[in-house]
Enzyme design. Structure first.
Site, short mmCIF file in Angstrom:
data_model
loop_
_atom_site.label_atom_id
_atom_site.label_comp_id
_atom_site.label_asym_id
_atom_site.label_seq_id
_atom_site.Cartn_x
_atom_site.Cartn_y
_atom_site.Cartn_z
N CYS A 1 -13.85 -22.21 81.26
CA CYS A 1 -13.05 -22.15 82.48
C CYS A 1 -13.81 -22.64 83.70
O CYS A 1 -13.24 -22.84 84.76
CB CYS A 1 -12.57 -20.72 82.72
SG CYS A 1 -13.90 -19.58 83.14
N GLY A 2 -15.12 -22.82 83.57
CA GLY A 2 -15.89 -23.32 84.70
C GLY A 2 -17.04 -22.43 85.13
O GLY A 2 -18.06 -22.91 85.60
#
Length: 299
Positions: free
Chosen positions: A272-273
């Site tokens: 997701c980062g």
């Protein structure tokens, strides 16, 4: 200095007005107002720590981390691995009531399933743990988010969505709470980039130590612990989900699929980062700024 002696330091440091904590291992028990030093590990020291911790039960890894790392928090989206960690920490709290509990960091993207929000409330009630909630900057609801950035930003600009909803709030949490070390729910059996993680890692770009206490556990071991200890879990897991994120990018997992196969289905994406390099998003923002600067005003 030899390569293995290169020092890796985190940049989280308490201000002179913050109280020291005797469980950090860095503070005199008689000190009430102190500056915590930067956490500094040589590569050889980090390698040694991981070799020792690899053989330990996760409970013992957590006991060690409670004493060794100052400014320790747990970052969690209340997945199964994070819930096991919460439960283990509660048991350690009972052993050492003189030590302050590890508090939680929860990134509220505004797009979690209702079942996830319900679970957060159940965990807070069961464990009496403090949860620090960080949302995208300047918004409180999904409606406000979409008024500011447009609808379905996760489709129109996935990188920008990750930055706004997850990466920037996490970095804000680290700064606001002065995080020195953080417990994560990553495991090697989850595959992809997680397949080779160590128990202790240095995130030198964000200035924190990352600890993966259940790094060598399988999904089956996690599920067994949840069942044996009656740990609250997300109701979606009884509907075919194994890893739960935002509602718009999470689907049930098919028979024989990896546990994270339901995340970003059909996309070339596995994270997701928040566990990616910060520089990736810095480069992305610089590119966005350049593109904006090159836009020609309408006549």
């Amino acid at each position: 200095m030899a390569a293995d002696d290169t020092r890796m330091e985190t940049g989280s440091q308490a201000s002179s007005g913050d109280q020291g904590s005797v469980d950090s291992g860095f503070v005199s028990p008689s000190s009430s107002m102190v500056d915590l030093p930067r956490i500094s590990l040589t590569r050889a020291h980090l390698k040694h720590l991981n070799k020792q911790l690899e053989a330990l039960d996760p409970m013992d890894v957590l006991r060690f981390c409670r004493v060794f790392f100052p400014q320790l928090y747990q970052s969690t989206a209340f997945g199964l691995t994070g819930l096991v960690t919460v439960d283990m920490l509660s048991r350690i709290d009972a052993e050492t009531p003189h030590l302050p509990p590890v508090e939680l960091i929860f990134l509220d993207t505004l797009y979690h399933f209702q079942e996830t929000y319900d679970l957060v409330d159940r965990v807070k009630a069961r464990y009496n743990v403090k949860v620090h909630v960080f949302k995208p900057a300047d918004v409180e609801t999904a409606q406000e988010f979409e008024q500011l950035y447009g609808e379905k930003l996760w489709e129109t600009s996935s990188e920008l969505y990750d930055w706004i909803a997850k990466v920037e709030p996490l970095e804000r949490a680290y700064s606001h709470l002065k995080v020195g070390a953080v417990l994560t729910g990553r495991r090697r059996s989850q595959g992809a980039a997680r397949g080779s993680i160590d128990v202790v890692e240095v995130d030198d770009e964000r200035g924190v130590i990352k600890i993966n206490p259940l790094a060598n556990w399988t999904f089956a071991q996690v599920k067994q612990y949840i069942t044996e200890h009656n740990v609250p879990y997300n109701a979606l897991l009884d509907k075919g989900y194994k890893s739960v994120g935002d509602w718009h990018s999470t689907v049930p997992v098919g028979e024989g699929e990896d546990e994270r196969a339901g995340r970003w289905k059909g996309q070339d994406k596995t994270e997701c980062g928040i566990h990616n390099k910060k520089s990736r998003y810095a480069q992305f923002l610089e590119q966005m700024a350049r593109q904006k600067g090159q836009e020609v005003p309408a006549a």
